[in-house]
Design a protein around this motif. Structure first.
Motif, PDB file in Angstrom:
ATOM      1  N   ILE A 178       0.838  -1.204   0.000  1.00  0.00           N
ATOM      2  CA  ILE A 178       0.000   0.000   0.000  1.00  0.00           C
ATOM      3  C   ILE A 178       0.869   1.249   0.000  1.00  0.00           C
ATOM      4  O   ILE A 178       0.640   2.191  -0.778  1.00  0.00           O
ATOM      5  N   ALA A 179       1.895   1.266   0.860  1.00  0.00           N
ATOM      6  CA  ALA A 179       2.789   2.420   0.938  1.00  0.00           C
ATOM      7  C   ALA A 179       3.512   2.653  -0.379  1.00  0.00           C
ATOM      8  O   ALA A 179       3.712   3.799  -0.805  1.00  0.00           O
ATOM      9  N   LYS A 180       3.890   1.560  -1.038  1.00  0.00           N
ATOM     10  CA  LYS A 180       4.587   1.685  -2.328  1.00  0.00           C
ATOM     11  C   LYS A 180       3.665   2.301  -3.362  1.00  0.00           C
ATOM     12  O   LYS A 180       4.072   3.184  -4.133  1.00  0.00           O
ATOM     13  N   ARG A 181       2.409   1.842  -3.398  1.00  0.00           N
ATOM     14  CA  ARG A 181       1.463   2.391  -4.370  1.00  0.00           C
ATOM     15  C   ARG A 181       1.186   3.862  -4.106  1.00  0.00           C
ATOM     16  O   ARG A 181       0.961   4.643  -5.025  1.00  0.00           O
ATOM     17  N   LEU A 182       1.175   4.245  -2.838  1.00  0.00           N
ATOM     18  CA  LEU A 182       0.923   5.642  -2.484  1.00  0.00           C
ATOM     19  C   LEU A 182       2.175   6.514  -2.612  1.00  0.00           C
ATOM     20  O   LEU A 182       2.070   7.749  -2.599  1.00  0.00           O
ATOM     21  N   GLY A 183       3.339   5.880  -2.686  1.00  0.00           N
ATOM     22  CA  GLY A 183       4.587   6.622  -2.793  1.00  0.00           C
ATOM     23  C   GLY A 183       4.961   7.357  -1.516  1.00  0.00           C
ATOM     24  O   GLY A 183       5.503   8.465  -1.563  1.00  0.00           O
ATOM     25  N   ILE A 184       4.700   6.728  -0.361  1.00  0.00           N
ATOM     26  CA  ILE A 184       4.957   7.407   0.924  1.00  0.00           C
ATOM     27  C   ILE A 184       6.137   6.800   1.673  1.00  0.00           C
ATOM     28  O   ILE A 184       6.384   7.148   2.829  1.00  0.00           O
TER      29      ILE A 184
END
Length: 445
Positions: free
Chosen positions: A84-90
């Protein structure tokens, strides 16, 4: 697993309760370890004279939903969160405030034993303990005194709902709004019901001493207040320009997911998959505002505040209609509906909700009057959770026997099965499953 638990508790244990250091500023969060002494809440057996004293053990229980808060930070390092963090770029989810806002205790001031890795710890719900920690176990301590020193009065349904809704529904605090982009990246859909979730997370026994100090919990009151405050919170967030839009698009968090996430049929013989909803006077094809709490409140109002029923239903419909007219009229209608929701929260927080009223609310939810409004997934989930939690409240208060309740339990489970998978949700199938419970509800009355 017990060996690991024992090691964890031993690391928390202190010979005597730890008093708040005098140099700590007001509102300091002291951390789970400060509550974990063997003379406090860190025992492995529930043998305390006043409270169980094994509350930390229950808080971290791996095999039940009651341990979810203690696991909140840990899940940020699991594959799903990493993706999820990777998809959001966070970057690292365990270091991003966008995730930590709800997966850890929000502590502006931290004591020396505070640990971020504790996840949603004691003070997330009970409040910063620097003022009341040493006082709450002192001779002559009272619940009222503890509250006056900063302890959150979770026995008050409005206070509890306000705390829970911050993470389980959303707030304007940094990192406490799970928008549509976060859900599209893989985060679970936001869903909440105060009494049911409270039961799943309960780490105390409501014994004679608890009732003497705080009064007996009324499950229906918590459910009704939770529904009112969830609607108030939703409308409050909707009024915030920074939250209500995403570029040129509206923020889809506020809309009913199932109304858009349907199968698409392009063939010439295709028929619309949507079903008319009498509570939503909006044009065909327009995404409706998520009205799960409005539907539940319409049932509670008929029983506990009938003189407000006409106003609430009129303002609910007016708000839906205004959504098709523009943001300005929608905000004006939202403000009026929000005012009614606040009034209902106050009203319900003082209501007694006896056996007859509870059964009437259950029958209203499962009956024909509201059934046509169950056209989408979210409202249907709220309905079955409501029947479940209201029945449990009757059983726990001794108003319905466990044996008698079992006759309704099977029908509740069938209704749960009808909403088990959002992708397979069929409104008419759910209505039949829930409607079959009406006759049983009437017989139990």
């Amino acid at each position: 697993m017990l060996a690991g638990v024992a090691f964890f508790l031993a690391s928390l244990a202190t010979p005597e309760p730890v008093e708040a250091a005098p140099e700590l500023a007001n509102g300091t969060y002291l951390g789970v370890a400060t509550c974990g002494g063997t003379t406090c809440h860190g025992r492995q057996e529930a043998d305390g004279e006043i409270v169980r004293q094994d509350e930390i053990l229950r808080w971290q229980e791996e095999s039940t939903p009651g341990g979810a808060h203690s696991r909140a930070f840990r899940v940020l390092r699991e594959p799903r969160s990493i993706a999820i963090a990777k998809r959001l770029g966070i970057g690292d989810a365990a270091a991003s405030q966008q995730c930590l806002g709800c997966h850890s205790t929000q502590a502006p001031r931290k004591g020396p034993r505070f640990q971020l890795a504790d996840g949603v710890g004691c003070e997330s719900c009970h409040g910063a303990s620097s003022e009341w920690l040493s006082a709450h176990y002192a001779v002559g301590a009272s619940h009222a005194r503890n509250v006056s020193q900063g302890l959150t009065p979770l026995d008050n349904p409005k206070a509890r709902a306000s705390v829970c809704l911050d993470c389980h529904f959303g707030s304007t605090n940094d990192g406490q709004f799970v928008d549509h982009r976060i859900m599209a990246a893989g985060h679970p859909r936001i869903s909440f019901e105060l009494d049911l979730f409270s039961t799943l997370q309960q780490h105390h026994d409501e014994d004679v001493d608890y009732v003497r100090r705080k009064g007996k919990t009324n499950a229906v009151r918590f459910w009704a207040v939770g529904q009112s405050m969830a609607l108030e919170r939703s409308l409050n967030l909707f009024a915030k320009p920074a939250l209500a839009t995403e570029g040129i698009f509206p923020e889809f968090y506020f809309y009913d997911c199932h109304s858009c996430h349907r199968r698409i049929y392009d063939e010439a013989s295709a028929r619309p998959t949507s079903i008319d909803n009498p509570g939503r006077p909006i044009p065909e094809g327009m995404p409706p505002y998520n009205d799960e709490n409005m539907i539940m409140l319409s049932a509670a109002i008929k029983v506990a505040a009938p003189e407000l029923s006409g106003q609430f239903n009129a303002r609910s419909k007016a708000f839906h209609a205004a959504m098709g007219q523009g943001r300005k009229p929608a905000l004006e209608a939202a403000a009026r509906l929000r005012q009614t929701a606040v009034t209902l929260a106050d009203r319900f927080s003082r209501a007694s909700f006896g056996k007859a009223q509870t059964f009437q609310i259950m029958e209203t939810i499962a009956g024909q009057a509201i059934s046509p409004r169950f056209t989408d997934y979210e409202g249907s989930v709220q309905a079955v959770m409501a029947i479940d939690t209201l029945l449990n409240g009757l059983v726990n208060s001794g108003q319905v026997s466990v044996g008698a309740a079992s006759s309704l339990r099977g029908q509740i489970n069938r209704a749960y099965a009808a909403v088990d998978n959002p992708n397979n949700y069929e409104p008419l199938k759910f209505r039949r499953a829930l409607g079959s419970a009406v006759r049983t509800i009437r017989s139990l009355r």
